[in-house]
Design a protein around this motif. Structure first.
Motif, PDB file in Angstrom:
ATOM      1  N   GLU A 119       0.814  -1.217   0.000  1.00 41.69           N
ATOM      2  CA  GLU A 119       0.000   0.000   0.000  1.00 41.69           C
ATOM      3  C   GLU A 119       0.849   1.268   0.000  1.00 41.69           C
ATOM      4  O   GLU A 119       0.435   2.293  -0.530  1.00 41.69           O
ATOM      5  CB  GLU A 119      -0.918  -0.002   1.240  1.00 41.69           C
ATOM      6  CG  GLU A 119      -2.017  -1.045   1.182  1.00 41.69           C
ATOM      7  CD  GLU A 119      -2.976  -0.798   0.042  1.00 41.69           C
ATOM      8  OE1 GLU A 119      -3.481   0.332  -0.097  1.00 41.69           O
ATOM      9  OE2 GLU A 119      -3.204  -1.726  -0.751  1.00 41.69           O
ATOM     10  N   ASP A 120       2.029   1.182   0.603  1.00 40.97           N
ATOM     11  CA  ASP A 120       2.882   2.368   0.708  1.00 40.97           C
ATOM     12  C   ASP A 120       4.341   1.956   0.545  1.00 40.97           C
ATOM     13  O   ASP A 120       5.064   1.784   1.532  1.00 40.97           O
ATOM     14  CB  ASP A 120       2.663   3.051   2.063  1.00 40.97           C
ATOM     15  CG  ASP A 120       3.407   4.384   2.168  1.00 40.97           C
ATOM     16  OD1 ASP A 120       3.900   4.866   1.127  1.00 40.97           O
ATOM     17  OD2 ASP A 120       3.490   4.933   3.285  1.00 40.97           O
ATOM     18  N   PRO A 121       4.809   1.781  -0.711  1.00 43.77           N
ATOM     19  CA  PRO A 121       6.211   1.376  -0.926  1.00 43.77           C
ATOM     20  C   PRO A 121       7.218   2.389  -0.401  1.00 43.77           C
ATOM     21  O   PRO A 121       8.371   2.032  -0.162  1.00 43.77           O
ATOM     22  CB  PRO A 121       6.314   1.238  -2.449  1.00 43.77           C
ATOM     23  CG  PRO A 121       4.905   1.034  -2.924  1.00 43.77           C
ATOM     24  CD  PRO A 121       4.053   1.828  -1.972  1.00 43.77           C
ATOM     25  N   THR A 122       6.796   3.653  -0.220  1.00 46.11           N
ATOM     26  CA  THR A 122       7.733   4.658   0.299  1.00 46.11           C
ATOM     27  C   THR A 122       8.116   4.390   1.747  1.00 46.11           C
ATOM     28  O   THR A 122       9.012   5.059   2.277  1.00 46.11           O
ATOM     29  CB  THR A 122       7.109   6.056   0.193  1.00 46.11           C
ATOM     30  OG1 THR A 122       5.876   6.092   0.945  1.00 46.11           O
ATOM     31  CG2 THR A 122       6.803   6.408  -1.256  1.00 46.11           C
ATOM     32  N   ALA A 123       7.449   3.425   2.371  1.00 43.77           N
ATOM     33  CA  ALA A 123       7.788   3.093   3.761  1.00 43.77           C
ATOM     34  C   ALA A 123       9.029   2.212   3.855  1.00 43.77           C
ATOM     35  O   ALA A 123       9.561   2.015   4.951  1.00 43.77           O
ATOM     36  CB  ALA A 123       6.606   2.397   4.432  1.00 43.77           C
ATOM     37  N   ILE A 124       9.499   1.686   2.738  1.00 40.54           N
ATOM     38  CA  ILE A 124      10.627   0.752   2.763  1.00 40.54           C
ATOM     39  C   ILE A 124      11.889   1.387   3.341  1.00 40.54           C
ATOM     40  O   ILE A 124      12.578   0.761   4.158  1.00 40.54           O
ATOM     41  CB  ILE A 124      10.882   0.192   1.352  1.00 40.54           C
ATOM     42  CG1 ILE A 124       9.691  -0.675   0.918  1.00 40.54           C
ATOM     43  CG2 ILE A 124      12.172  -0.625   1.302  1.00 40.54           C
ATOM     44  CD1 ILE A 124       9.818  -1.266  -0.461  1.00 40.54           C
ATOM     45  N   PRO A 125      12.259   2.638   2.975  1.00 38.78           N
ATOM     46  CA  PRO A 125      13.455   3.232   3.604  1.00 38.78           C
ATOM     47  C   PRO A 125      13.352   3.299   5.121  1.00 38.78           C
ATOM     48  O   PRO A 125      14.338   3.051   5.828  1.00 38.78           O
ATOM     49  CB  PRO A 125      13.516   4.634   2.975  1.00 38.78           C
ATOM     50  CG  PRO A 125      12.815   4.493   1.671  1.00 38.78           C
ATOM     51  CD  PRO A 125      11.714   3.514   1.916  1.00 38.78           C
ATOM     52  N   SER A 126      12.151   3.603   5.623  1.00 40.44           N
ATOM     53  CA  SER A 126      11.964   3.647   7.077  1.00 40.44           C
ATOM     54  C   SER A 126      12.120   2.265   7.693  1.00 40.44           C
ATOM     55  O   SER A 126      12.715   2.112   8.765  1.00 40.44           O
ATOM     56  CB  SER A 126      10.583   4.220   7.403  1.00 40.44           C
ATOM     57  OG  SER A 126      10.344   4.194   8.800  1.00 40.44           O
ATOM     58  N   LEU A 127      11.601   1.239   7.008  1.00 41.60           N
ATOM     59  CA  LEU A 127      11.726  -0.127   7.525  1.00 41.60           C
ATOM     60  C   LEU A 127      13.179  -0.578   7.522  1.00 41.60           C
ATOM     61  O   LEU A 127      13.621  -1.297   8.424  1.00 41.60           O
ATOM     62  CB  LEU A 127      10.885  -1.075   6.667  1.00 41.60           C
ATOM     63  CG  LEU A 127       9.373  -0.804   6.634  1.00 41.60           C
ATOM     64  CD1 LEU A 127       8.683  -1.816   5.721  1.00 41.60           C
ATOM     65  CD2 LEU A 127       8.776  -0.863   8.029  1.00 41.60           C
TER      66      LEU A 127
END
Length: 268
Positions: A119-127
Protein backbone atom coordinates in the motif's frame (compact mmCIF):
# COMPACT_ATOMS: atom_id res chain seq x y z
CA UNK A 1 -5.14 1.08 18.41
CA UNK A 2 -6.66 -1.31 20.93
CA UNK A 3 -6.10 -4.20 18.55
CA UNK A 4 -2.46 -3.20 18.11
CA UNK A 5 -2.03 -2.94 21.87
CA UNK A 6 -3.50 -6.42 22.28
CA UNK A 7 -1.07 -7.79 19.70
CA UNK A 8 1.82 -6.17 21.55
CA UNK A 9 0.58 -7.67 24.81
CA UNK A 10 0.28 -11.14 23.29
CA UNK A 11 3.79 -10.96 21.81
CA UNK A 12 5.17 -9.99 25.23
CA UNK A 13 3.36 -12.91 26.87
CA UNK A 14 4.66 -15.38 24.27
CA UNK A 15 8.23 -14.11 24.77
CA UNK A 16 7.84 -14.62 28.52
CA UNK A 17 6.69 -18.19 27.93
CA UNK A 18 9.59 -18.88 25.56
CA UNK A 19 12.18 -17.43 27.97
CA UNK A 20 10.70 -19.13 31.04
CA UNK A 21 12.94 -21.78 32.68
CA UNK A 22 9.92 -24.10 32.76
CA UNK A 23 9.85 -24.04 28.94
CA UNK A 24 13.24 -25.74 28.63
CA UNK A 25 13.12 -29.23 27.09
CA UNK A 26 15.84 -30.25 29.54
CA UNK A 27 13.16 -30.70 32.19
CA UNK A 28 11.97 -33.88 30.46
CA UNK A 29 15.47 -35.37 30.69
CA UNK A 30 16.28 -34.39 34.26
CA UNK A 31 16.31 -37.35 36.64
CA UNK A 32 15.33 -35.15 39.59
CA UNK A 33 12.39 -33.52 37.78
CA UNK A 34 9.17 -34.02 39.71
CA UNK A 35 5.81 -34.84 38.13
CA UNK A 36 4.77 -31.30 39.02
CA UNK A 37 7.70 -29.90 37.01
CA UNK A 38 6.78 -31.99 33.98
CA UNK A 39 3.12 -31.02 34.31
CA UNK A 40 4.11 -27.35 34.43
CA UNK A 41 6.24 -27.88 31.30
CA UNK A 42 3.36 -29.36 29.29
CA UNK A 43 0.93 -26.77 30.62
CA UNK A 44 3.32 -24.04 29.44
CA UNK A 45 3.53 -25.69 26.01
CA UNK A 46 -0.26 -25.72 25.74
CA UNK A 47 -0.49 -22.09 26.82
CA UNK A 48 2.21 -21.16 24.30
CA UNK A 49 0.27 -22.89 21.52
CA UNK A 50 -2.95 -21.10 22.46
CA UNK A 51 -1.22 -17.71 22.68
CA UNK A 52 0.43 -18.17 19.27
CA UNK A 53 -2.89 -19.18 17.69
CA UNK A 54 -4.54 -16.09 19.14
CA UNK A 55 -1.66 -13.90 17.97
CA UNK A 56 -1.99 -15.21 14.42
CA UNK A 57 -5.74 -14.57 14.47
CA UNK A 58 -5.24 -11.00 15.76
CA UNK A 59 -2.78 -10.24 12.95
CA UNK A 60 -5.17 -11.60 10.36
CA UNK A 61 -7.95 -9.48 11.84
CA UNK A 62 -5.82 -6.35 11.67
CA UNK A 63 -4.90 -7.09 8.05
CA UNK A 64 -8.57 -7.61 7.18
CA UNK A 65 -9.54 -4.30 8.79
CA UNK A 66 -6.88 -2.50 6.77
CA UNK A 67 -8.02 -4.19 3.55
CA UNK A 68 -11.67 -3.33 4.18
CA UNK A 69 -10.77 0.30 4.80
CA UNK A 70 -8.57 0.53 1.71
CA UNK A 71 -9.09 3.91 0.05
CA UNK A 72 -10.57 5.35 3.22
CA UNK A 73 -8.68 8.28 4.80
CA UNK A 74 -9.06 6.57 8.16
CA UNK A 75 -7.32 3.51 6.77
CA UNK A 76 -4.43 5.67 5.57
CA UNK A 77 -4.14 7.00 9.09
CA UNK A 78 -4.12 3.42 10.33
CA UNK A 79 -1.22 2.55 8.03
CA UNK A 80 0.64 5.64 9.16
CA UNK A 81 0.14 4.70 12.79
CA UNK A 82 1.55 1.25 12.04
CA UNK A 83 4.70 2.77 10.54
CA UNK A 84 5.24 5.41 13.21
CA UNK A 85 3.85 3.68 16.29
CA UNK A 86 5.14 0.83 18.43
CA UNK A 87 3.77 -1.86 16.14
CA UNK A 88 6.90 -2.28 14.00
CA UNK A 89 9.12 -3.14 16.99
CA UNK A 90 6.50 -5.73 17.91
CA UNK A 91 6.67 -7.31 14.44
CA UNK A 92 10.46 -7.21 14.70
CA UNK A 93 10.23 -9.23 17.91
CA UNK A 94 8.16 -11.84 16.07
CA UNK A 95 10.79 -12.17 13.35
CA UNK A 96 13.60 -12.24 15.93
CA UNK A 97 12.01 -15.11 17.85
CA UNK A 98 11.25 -16.88 14.57
CA UNK A 99 10.01 -20.43 15.00
CA UNK A 100 9.85 -20.03 18.79
CA UNK A 101 7.00 -17.59 18.19
CA UNK A 102 5.27 -20.25 16.01
CA UNK A 103 5.53 -20.26 12.23
CA UNK A 104 1.88 -19.26 11.93
CA UNK A 105 2.61 -16.02 13.78
CA UNK A 106 5.65 -15.36 11.58
CA UNK A 107 3.54 -15.94 8.46
CA UNK A 108 0.80 -13.64 9.77
CA UNK A 109 3.37 -10.90 10.45
CA UNK A 110 4.75 -11.33 6.92
CA UNK A 111 1.30 -11.04 5.36
CA UNK A 112 0.58 -7.90 7.36
CA UNK A 113 3.93 -6.32 6.57
CA UNK A 114 3.60 -7.25 2.89
CA UNK A 115 0.22 -5.52 2.74
CA UNK A 116 1.61 -2.38 4.38
CA UNK A 117 4.54 -2.24 1.92
CA UNK A 118 2.24 -2.89 -1.03
CA UNK A 119 0.00 0.00 0.00
CA UNK A 120 2.88 2.37 0.71
CA UNK A 121 6.21 1.38 -0.93
CA UNK A 122 7.73 4.66 0.30
CA UNK A 123 7.79 3.09 3.76
CA UNK A 124 10.63 0.75 2.76
CA UNK A 125 13.45 3.23 3.60
CA UNK A 126 11.96 3.65 7.08
CA UNK A 127 11.73 -0.13 7.52
CA UNK A 128 15.37 -0.50 6.46
CA UNK A 129 16.46 2.26 8.83
CA UNK A 130 14.68 0.59 11.74
CA UNK A 131 16.30 -2.75 10.92
CA UNK A 132 13.01 -4.51 10.31
CA UNK A 133 13.78 -5.78 6.81
CA UNK A 134 17.19 -7.00 7.91
CA UNK A 135 15.61 -8.92 10.80
CA UNK A 136 13.00 -10.36 8.45
CA UNK A 137 15.55 -11.61 5.93
CA UNK A 138 17.79 -13.02 8.67
CA UNK A 139 14.86 -15.02 10.06
CA UNK A 140 14.39 -16.97 6.82
CA UNK A 141 15.91 -20.43 6.87
CA UNK A 142 14.92 -24.00 6.06
CA UNK A 143 13.07 -24.38 9.37
CA UNK A 144 10.95 -21.24 9.05
CA UNK A 145 10.05 -22.07 5.45
CA UNK A 146 8.55 -25.42 6.52
CA UNK A 147 5.17 -23.77 6.85
CA UNK A 148 2.48 -22.95 4.32
CA UNK A 149 1.84 -19.61 6.06
CA UNK A 150 5.47 -18.48 5.80
CA UNK A 151 6.15 -19.98 2.38
CA UNK A 152 2.93 -18.49 1.03
CA UNK A 153 3.65 -14.98 2.32
CA UNK A 154 7.40 -14.76 1.73
CA UNK A 155 7.42 -14.59 -2.13
CA UNK A 156 4.94 -11.71 -2.05
CA UNK A 157 6.83 -9.70 0.52
CA UNK A 158 10.09 -10.44 -1.31
CA UNK A 159 8.66 -8.83 -4.44
CA UNK A 160 7.27 -5.93 -2.39
CA UNK A 161 10.74 -5.09 -1.11
CA UNK A 162 11.88 -4.46 -4.69
CA UNK A 163 9.09 -1.95 -5.29
CA UNK A 164 11.36 0.79 -3.95
CA UNK A 165 14.90 1.46 -5.13
CA UNK A 166 16.17 1.47 -1.54
CA UNK A 167 14.83 -2.06 -1.15
CA UNK A 168 16.65 -3.15 -4.30
CA UNK A 169 19.84 -1.55 -3.01
CA UNK A 170 19.48 -3.36 0.30
CA UNK A 171 19.17 -6.65 -1.60
CA UNK A 172 22.18 -5.77 -3.75
CA UNK A 173 24.25 -5.25 -0.60
CA UNK A 174 23.34 -8.81 0.36
CA UNK A 175 24.26 -9.94 -3.18
CA UNK A 176 20.62 -11.01 -3.64
CA UNK A 177 21.32 -14.04 -1.43
CA UNK A 178 17.81 -14.05 0.16
CA UNK A 179 16.36 -14.43 -3.34
CA UNK A 180 18.88 -17.10 -4.27
CA UNK A 181 18.20 -19.05 -1.08
CA UNK A 182 14.46 -19.03 -1.80
CA UNK A 183 14.98 -20.23 -5.37
CA UNK A 184 17.31 -22.97 -4.16
CA UNK A 185 14.62 -24.30 -1.80
CA UNK A 186 12.56 -25.46 -4.78
CA UNK A 187 14.81 -28.52 -4.94
CA UNK A 188 14.51 -29.13 -1.19
CA UNK A 189 12.74 -32.48 -0.85
CA UNK A 190 11.40 -31.52 2.59
CA UNK A 191 9.47 -28.63 1.01
CA UNK A 192 8.10 -30.48 -2.01
CA UNK A 193 4.59 -30.82 -0.60
CA UNK A 194 4.55 -27.18 0.48
CA UNK A 195 5.47 -25.98 -3.01
CA UNK A 196 2.80 -28.22 -4.55
CA UNK A 197 -0.01 -26.85 -2.36
CA UNK A 198 -1.71 -23.46 -2.52
CA UNK A 199 0.10 -22.64 -5.80
CA UNK A 200 3.15 -21.51 -3.86
CA UNK A 201 5.53 -22.42 -6.70
CA UNK A 202 3.57 -20.31 -9.18
CA UNK A 203 3.44 -17.45 -6.65
CA UNK A 204 7.22 -17.57 -6.36
CA UNK A 205 7.57 -17.56 -10.15
CA UNK A 206 5.22 -14.58 -10.47
CA UNK A 207 7.17 -12.70 -7.78
CA UNK A 208 10.48 -13.34 -9.53
CA UNK A 209 9.00 -12.22 -12.84
CA UNK A 210 7.75 -9.02 -11.21
CA UNK A 211 11.14 -8.34 -9.64
CA UNK A 212 13.07 -8.80 -12.87
CA UNK A 213 10.56 -6.69 -14.79
CA UNK A 214 10.71 -3.71 -12.40
CA UNK A 215 14.38 -3.87 -11.38
CA UNK A 216 16.73 -4.49 -14.35
CA UNK A 217 19.79 -4.74 -12.07
CA UNK A 218 18.35 -7.86 -10.47
CA UNK A 219 17.89 -9.79 -13.71
CA UNK A 220 21.37 -11.23 -14.09
CA UNK A 221 21.75 -12.55 -10.50
CA UNK A 222 18.23 -14.00 -10.45
CA UNK A 223 18.74 -15.72 -13.81
CA UNK A 224 22.05 -17.09 -12.52
CA UNK A 225 20.26 -18.47 -9.45
CA UNK A 226 17.67 -20.15 -11.68
CA UNK A 227 20.34 -21.66 -13.93
CA UNK A 228 22.20 -22.97 -10.88
CA UNK A 229 18.96 -24.55 -9.64
CA UNK A 230 18.39 -26.30 -12.98
CA UNK A 231 21.93 -27.66 -12.96
CA UNK A 232 21.49 -28.90 -9.40
CA UNK A 233 18.21 -30.60 -10.29
CA UNK A 234 19.92 -32.25 -13.28
CA UNK A 235 22.73 -33.53 -11.05
CA UNK A 236 20.19 -34.92 -8.57
CA UNK A 237 18.30 -36.60 -11.41
CA UNK A 238 21.49 -38.26 -12.70
CA UNK A 239 21.93 -39.91 -9.28
CA UNK A 240 18.55 -41.62 -9.48
CA UNK A 241 18.40 -45.27 -10.57
CA UNK A 242 17.56 -46.02 -14.18
CA UNK A 243 13.86 -46.04 -14.91
CA UNK A 244 12.45 -49.44 -15.73
CA UNK A 245 9.14 -49.76 -17.55
CA UNK A 246 6.37 -51.55 -15.71
CA UNK A 247 5.71 -55.04 -17.07
CA UNK A 248 1.97 -55.55 -16.74
CA UNK A 249 2.04 -59.16 -17.97
CA UNK A 250 4.66 -60.16 -15.40
CA UNK A 251 2.70 -58.45 -12.65
CA UNK A 252 -0.44 -60.40 -13.59
CA UNK A 253 1.51 -63.64 -13.69
CA UNK A 254 2.88 -63.14 -10.18
CA UNK A 255 0.48 -60.88 -8.25
CA UNK A 256 1.66 -59.35 -4.97
CA UNK A 257 0.78 -61.24 -1.76
CA UNK A 258 -2.46 -60.48 -0.02
CA UNK A 259 -2.46 -58.22 3.07
CA UNK A 260 -2.90 -61.23 5.37
CA UNK A 261 0.13 -62.91 3.78
CA UNK A 262 2.14 -59.71 4.17
CA UNK A 263 1.20 -59.55 7.87
CA UNK A 264 2.33 -63.15 8.28
CA UNK A 265 5.65 -62.42 6.59
CA UNK A 266 6.40 -59.34 8.65
CA UNK A 267 5.06 -60.83 11.91
CA UNK A 268 5.59 -64.61 11.75
Amino acid sequence: ERLIERIRWEVARVKELVDSPQASDAILHQTNATPADKAAYWQGKLLHLNRCSLLKALMRTLKTLLEVGEGNPAAVGGLQSLLEGPFLPTVKDVFTCGEKMSLGSVGGAMQLLGFVIGEDPTAIPSLIEKGLLSTLLDSINERTLCSDEVLGAYPTILASIFLHNSGEQAMAQREYKPVGFTIDQISNKDLTLHFQTNEIASMLGASLEEITRNQPNSRRPIVNFCVALLRKMKEDAMKLPLWKPFNAEAARASPPPKPTELAYITNP
